[in-house]
Design a protein around this motif. Structure first.
Motif, PDB file in Angstrom:
ATOM      1  N   ALA A  82      57.871  31.458  49.754  1.00  0.00           N
ATOM      2  CA  ALA A  82      59.188  32.100  49.876  1.00  0.00           C
ATOM      3  C   ALA A  82      60.351  31.136  50.057  1.00  0.00           C
ATOM      4  N   VAL A  83      60.122  29.910  50.537  1.00  0.00           N
ATOM      5  CA  VAL A  83      61.231  29.011  50.876  1.00  0.00           C
ATOM      6  C   VAL A  83      60.966  27.564  50.468  1.00  0.00           C
ATOM      7  N   PHE A  84      62.069  26.785  50.375  1.00  0.00           N
ATOM      8  CA  PHE A  84      61.991  25.330  50.341  1.00  0.00           C
ATOM      9  C   PHE A  84      63.215  24.776  51.061  1.00  0.00           C
ATOM     10  N   ASP A  85      63.077  23.544  51.549  1.00  0.00           N
ATOM     11  CA  ASP A  85      64.158  22.899  52.291  1.00  0.00           C
ATOM     12  C   ASP A  85      64.848  21.840  51.447  1.00  0.00           C
ATOM     13  N   ILE A  86      66.141  21.681  51.684  1.00  0.00           N
ATOM     14  CA  ILE A  86      66.910  20.567  51.135  1.00  0.00           C
ATOM     15  C   ILE A  86      67.399  19.749  52.318  1.00  0.00           C
ATOM     16  N   ARG A  87      67.206  18.443  52.244  1.00  0.00           N
ATOM     17  CA  ARG A  87      67.691  17.533  53.279  1.00  0.00           C
ATOM     18  C   ARG A  87      68.662  16.551  52.642  1.00  0.00           C
ATOM     19  N   GLY A  88      69.776  16.320  53.310  1.00  0.00           N
ATOM     20  CA  GLY A  88      70.787  15.397  52.811  1.00  0.00           C
ATOM     21  C   GLY A  88      71.046  14.282  53.799  1.00  0.00           C
ATOM     22  N   ALA A  89      71.356  13.090  53.272  1.00  0.00           N
ATOM     23  CA  ALA A  89      71.652  11.943  54.130  1.00  0.00           C
ATOM     24  C   ALA A  89      72.696  11.061  53.482  1.00  0.00           C
ATOM     25  N   ASN A  90      73.472  10.403  54.318  1.00  0.00           N
ATOM     26  CA  ASN A  90      74.413   9.387  53.871  1.00  0.00           C
ATOM     27  C   ASN A  90      73.683   8.059  53.956  1.00  0.00           C
ATOM     28  N   ALA A  91      73.356   7.477  52.810  1.00  0.00           N
ATOM     29  CA  ALA A  91      72.524   6.277  52.770  1.00  0.00           C
ATOM     30  C   ALA A  91      73.183   5.079  53.452  1.00  0.00           C
ATOM     31  N   THR A  92      74.499   4.968  53.346  1.00  0.00           N
ATOM     32  CA  THR A  92      75.173   3.809  53.937  1.00  0.00           C
ATOM     33  C   THR A  92      75.237   3.898  55.451  1.00  0.00           C
ATOM     34  N   GLU A  93      75.230   5.091  55.999  1.00  0.00           N
ATOM     35  CA  GLU A  93      75.283   5.264  57.450  1.00  0.00           C
ATOM     36  C   GLU A  93      73.908   5.532  58.062  1.00  0.00           C
ATOM     37  N   GLY A  94      72.916   5.820  57.217  1.00  0.00           N
ATOM     38  CA  GLY A  94      71.573   6.104  57.709  1.00  0.00           C
ATOM     39  C   GLY A  94      71.481   7.348  58.563  1.00  0.00           C
ATOM     40  N   ALA A  95      72.313   8.352  58.253  1.00  0.00           N
ATOM     41  CA  ALA A  95      72.342   9.576  59.051  1.00  0.00           C
ATOM     42  C   ALA A  95      72.338  10.795  58.141  1.00  0.00           C
ATOM     43  N   THR A  96      71.841  11.917  58.672  1.00  0.00           N
ATOM     44  CA  THR A  96      71.891  13.152  57.906  1.00  0.00           C
ATOM     45  C   THR A  96      73.345  13.553  57.683  1.00  0.00           C
ATOM     46  N   ALA A  97      73.593  14.275  56.584  1.00  0.00           N
ATOM     47  CA  ALA A  97      74.963  14.646  56.242  1.00  0.00           C
ATOM     48  C   ALA A  97      74.972  15.931  55.439  1.00  0.00           C
ATOM     49  N   ASP A  98      76.043  16.711  55.616  1.00  0.00           N
ATOM     50  CA  ASP A  98      76.293  17.868  54.758  1.00  0.00           C
ATOM     51  C   ASP A  98      76.917  17.335  53.485  1.00  0.00           C
ATOM     52  N   ILE A  99      76.193  17.412  52.391  1.00  0.00           N
ATOM     53  CA  ILE A  99      76.621  16.792  51.134  1.00  0.00           C
ATOM     54  C   ILE A  99      77.218  17.843  50.217  1.00  0.00           C
ATOM     55  N   PRO A 100      78.445  17.608  49.731  1.00  0.00           N
ATOM     56  CA  PRO A 100      79.068  18.591  48.843  1.00  0.00           C
ATOM     57  C   PRO A 100      78.330  18.729  47.510  1.00  0.00           C
ATOM     58  N   ASN A 101      78.389  19.931  46.966  1.00  0.00           N
ATOM     59  CA  ASN A 101      77.855  20.219  45.634  1.00  0.00           C
ATOM     60  C   ASN A 101      76.386  19.819  45.479  1.00  0.00           C
ATOM     61  N   THR A 102      75.584  20.187  46.446  1.00  0.00           N
ATOM     62  CA  THR A 102      74.146  19.932  46.398  1.00  0.00           C
ATOM     63  C   THR A 102      73.474  21.101  45.701  1.00  0.00           C
ATOM     64  N   ASN A 103      72.485  20.799  44.878  1.00  0.00           N
ATOM     65  CA  ASN A 103      71.781  21.880  44.202  1.00  0.00           C
ATOM     66  C   ASN A 103      70.286  21.607  44.186  1.00  0.00           C
ATOM     67  N   GLY A 104      69.538  22.681  44.069  1.00  0.00           N
ATOM     68  CA  GLY A 104      68.088  22.592  43.982  1.00  0.00           C
ATOM     69  C   GLY A 104      67.555  23.639  43.042  1.00  0.00           C
ATOM     70  N   LEU A 105      66.455  23.314  42.383  1.00  0.00           N
ATOM     71  CA  LEU A 105      65.810  24.278  41.491  1.00  0.00           C
ATOM     72  C   LEU A 105      64.311  24.212  41.651  1.00  0.00           C
ATOM     73  N   VAL A 106      63.659  25.324  41.335  1.00  0.00           N
ATOM     74  CA  VAL A 106      62.208  25.455  41.499  1.00  0.00           C
ATOM     75  C   VAL A 106      61.580  25.793  40.152  1.00  0.00           C
ATOM     76  N   LEU A 107      60.508  25.078  39.831  1.00  0.00           N
ATOM     77  CA  LEU A 107      59.706  25.346  38.650  1.00  0.00           C
ATOM     78  C   LEU A 107      58.285  25.669  39.105  1.00  0.00           C
ATOM     79  N   GLY A 108      57.677  26.636  38.491  1.00  0.00           N
ATOM     80  CA  GLY A 108      56.320  27.057  38.857  1.00  0.00           C
ATOM     81  C   GLY A 108      56.119  28.505  38.459  1.00  0.00           C
ATOM     82  N   ASP A 109      55.097  29.120  38.984  1.00  0.00           N
ATOM     83  CA  ASP A 109      54.763  30.496  38.642  1.00  0.00           C
ATOM     84  C   ASP A 109      55.187  31.448  39.748  1.00  0.00           C
ATOM     85  N   LEU A 110      55.849  32.529  39.364  1.00  0.00           N
ATOM     86  CA  LEU A 110      56.180  33.574  40.321  1.00  0.00           C
ATOM     87  C   LEU A 110      54.937  34.373  40.656  1.00  0.00           C
TER      88      LEU A 110
END
Length: 135
Positions: A106-134
């Protein structure tokens, strides 16, 4: 071979179109449509929980800075589906990823980070897609 069943079901093995875009007839096997198409996608806005657009998405949970859980309307057949995540922001060295250990049907997670600061971040315009069988 086309057969129309009661209750409006349309059954076919191969879909053939007249080729409106390229001008030539195109055929595709129905199995490819079922197994090869995106089953769930989401484009998150700058706040992370605002959904700009989506397909087969029920909700987005904000689990903290740069950590989101996306819930599907229609579940996957199993938890071994493929997820692709990316960000449309190029101003900073952002990294986005999914946590496959938390995937369920039913779910998947997205995690974002600012690589230069080494910290998690709310990243603008993030997208995710799923491929597989329903399911």
């Amino acid at each position: 071979r086309l057969s129309i069943m009661a209750f409006g079901n349309l059954k076919f093995d191969t879909l053939t179109t007249s080729g409106q875009i390229h001008g030539s007839e195109v055929s595709i096997d129905a199995d490819y449509i079922n197994h090869g198409s995106t089953k769930h996608w989401v484009l998150l806005g700058s706040s992370g929980t605002s959904v700009t657009d989506s397909f087969n998405n029920t909700s987005v949970a904000d689990n903290g800075t740069g950590d989101y859980t996306l819930t599907r309307t229609n579940n996957m057949a199993n938890a071994t589906f493929c997820v692709n995540v990316t960000s449309g922001s190029h101003g900073t060295s952002y990294n986005v990823a999914t946590d496959t250990a938390t995937q369920t049907t039913a779910v998947f997670d997205i995690r974002g980070a600012n690589a230069t600061e080494g910290a998690t971040a709310d990243i603008p315009n993030t997208n995710g897609l799923v491929l597989g069988d329903l399911a």
